[in-house]
Design an enzyme around this catalytic site. Structure first.
Site, mmCIF file in Angstrom:
data_model
loop_
_atom_site.group_PDB
_atom_site.id
_atom_site.type_symbol
_atom_site.label_atom_id
_atom_site.label_comp_id
_atom_site.label_asym_id
_atom_site.label_seq_id
_atom_site.Cartn_x
_atom_site.Cartn_y
_atom_site.Cartn_z
ATOM 1 N N LYS A 118 36.258 40.680 29.335
ATOM 2 C CA LYS A 118 35.300 39.615 29.009
ATOM 3 C C LYS A 118 34.373 40.056 27.884
ATOM 4 O O LYS A 118 34.046 39.267 26.982
ATOM 5 C CB LYS A 118 34.497 39.234 30.259
ATOM 6 C CG LYS A 118 35.287 38.363 31.208
ATOM 7 C CD LYS A 118 34.665 38.231 32.577
ATOM 8 C CE LYS A 118 35.640 37.490 33.493
ATOM 9 N NZ LYS A 118 35.435 37.731 34.894
ATOM 10 N N GLN A 157 30.921 38.839 38.925
ATOM 11 C CA GLN A 157 32.341 39.113 39.151
ATOM 12 C C GLN A 157 32.625 39.181 40.656
ATOM 13 O O GLN A 157 31.929 39.876 41.402
ATOM 14 C CB GLN A 157 32.718 40.443 38.465
ATOM 15 C CG GLN A 157 34.202 40.761 38.494
ATOM 16 C CD GLN A 157 35.049 39.769 37.686
ATOM 17 O OE1 GLN A 157 34.627 39.269 36.657
ATOM 18 N NE2 GLN A 157 36.246 39.481 38.161
ATOM 19 N N ASP A 170 30.981 29.805 35.464
ATOM 20 C CA ASP A 170 32.149 29.880 36.343
ATOM 21 C C ASP A 170 32.412 28.533 37.018
ATOM 22 O O ASP A 170 33.503 28.302 37.534
ATOM 23 C CB ASP A 170 31.882 30.905 37.465
ATOM 24 C CG ASP A 170 32.680 32.183 37.305
ATOM 25 O OD1 ASP A 170 33.744 32.142 36.658
ATOM 26 O OD2 ASP A 170 32.242 33.210 37.831
HETATM 27 N N1 GUN Z 1 37.327 37.174 40.281
HETATM 28 C C1 GUN Z 1 38.577 36.678 40.109
HETATM 29 N N2 GUN Z 1 38.544 35.547 39.391
HETATM 30 C C2 GUN Z 1 37.244 35.309 39.096
HETATM 31 C C3 GUN Z 1 36.581 34.291 38.374
HETATM 32 O O1 GUN Z 1 37.172 33.342 37.848
HETATM 33 N N3 GUN Z 1 35.234 34.408 38.293
HETATM 34 C C4 GUN Z 1 34.552 35.416 38.894
HETATM 35 N N4 GUN Z 1 33.225 35.433 38.772
HETATM 36 N N5 GUN Z 1 35.141 36.387 39.565
HETATM 37 C C5 GUN Z 1 36.481 36.319 39.672
#
Ligand code: GUN
Length: 283
Positions: free
Chosen positions: A53, A97, A120
């Site tokens: 990211k 996350q 998200d």
């Molecule tokens: N862990 C796995 N996929 C995601 C996601 O799309 N967002 C977040 N914040 N954590 C994740």
């Protein structure tokens, strides 16, 4: 029949060019879009996702700030960080996350994020808006899936879309979004009886289960669009939930793993961050 590949990597690179242009537009107005990513603990997969990211942000000119907290951080301390980021005008998007360590309540943590920075799309306000069809932050993986389906040039309206999986991150929101695009939607899950009977009726099949090779050609309607959301590590290789080789004989279009949904999820996060910054600027 040999299925056509829906190339998520290529599509996401193309979309990143648009995102770069929007970042430039914001910068000319004096706004530098900022994304904060919070990582709690030492999960190796999560660490890779967070690093990716950061790299994606750098590529398009978004300022990224990564907050790393120890595995045993009290939840109260994590919430304090979130409140600070909520109040920080240089941060437009906040992502925590997942998964979080077991002593934390993910719902309480997500609820603490300002919905206008919830890139998200997991906050109940954004989820609720998605349900009633209001403007909202759409979760990244479902948003990417819709773009991949649209890339085939086939209309979604009137099609029978079958989603396997009912998670809050993928299954439920993608089903709602397909409904919003006027598909007839069926959601299947681990307790579904006669899964194959249902999937064989699907014009659009979205598989988000996390079981390698769950779906082979015998589950697929000839000519269907197949979106494989699974990312499973099998003997040091990444494979989806769909047996790609076998599915290719039957499907009309299919996403590969890797190179399908994954890159689109990452790119939709960038797009949501820009959207958050643009909305903030517009007031
Ligand atoms: N862990 C796995 N996929 C995601 C996601 O799309 N967002 C977040 N914040 N954590 C994740």
């Amino acid at each position: 029949m040999e299925a056509r590949i829906i190339d998520g990597k290529k599509l996401s690179e193309r979309l990143k060019e648009d995102i770069k242009a929007r970042v430039e537009g914001l910068k000319q107005k004096g706004v530098i879009p900022g994304l904060a990513v919070i990582l709690v603990g030492n999960d190796p997969a999560s660490a890779v996702y967070v690093r990716n990211k950061e790299r994606d942000c750098n590529q398009v000119g978004i300022q990224s700030r990564v907050v790393k907290l120890d595995e045993d951080t009290p939840q109260r301390e994590l919430l304090e960080y979130i409140y600070k980021l909520n109040a920080d005008p240089t941060i437009h998007g906040i992502l925590v996350q997942l998964p979080l360590p077991p002593h934390m309540d993910p719902n309480a943590v997500i609820n603490a994020i300002d919905p206008s920075k919830d890139v998200d799309g997991f906050h109940p306000v954004n989820m609720g808006r998605l349900v009633i069809g209001e403007e909202c932050f759409e979760p990244c993986t479902p948003k990417g899936i819709i773009r991949l389906i649209q890339e085939t040039g086939q209309p979604i309206a009137g099609k029978h879309a079958v989603v396997i999986g009912r998670s809050n991150i993928v299954g439920k929101p993608v089903a709602l979004m397909l409904l919003r695009h006027n598909a007839t939607v069926t959601i299947c899950h681990s307790k579904t009886v006669n899964l194959k009977e249902i999937t064989r009726q699907a014009d659009i099949l979205v598989v988000a289960v996390g079981k390698p090779n769950l779906i082979d050609g015998s589950f697929i309607k000839p000519g269907a669009i197949v979106i494989d959301v699974g990312i499973n590590r099998v003997e040091d290789q990444l494979v989806g939930d769909v047996n790609f080789q076998d599915a290719c004989r039957v499907a009309g279009w299919i996403t590969p793993v890797p190179g399908g949904v994954g890159p689109m999820t990452r790119t939709m996060l960038l797009e949501n961050t820009i959207l958050a910054a643009e909305k903030k600027w517009a007031g």
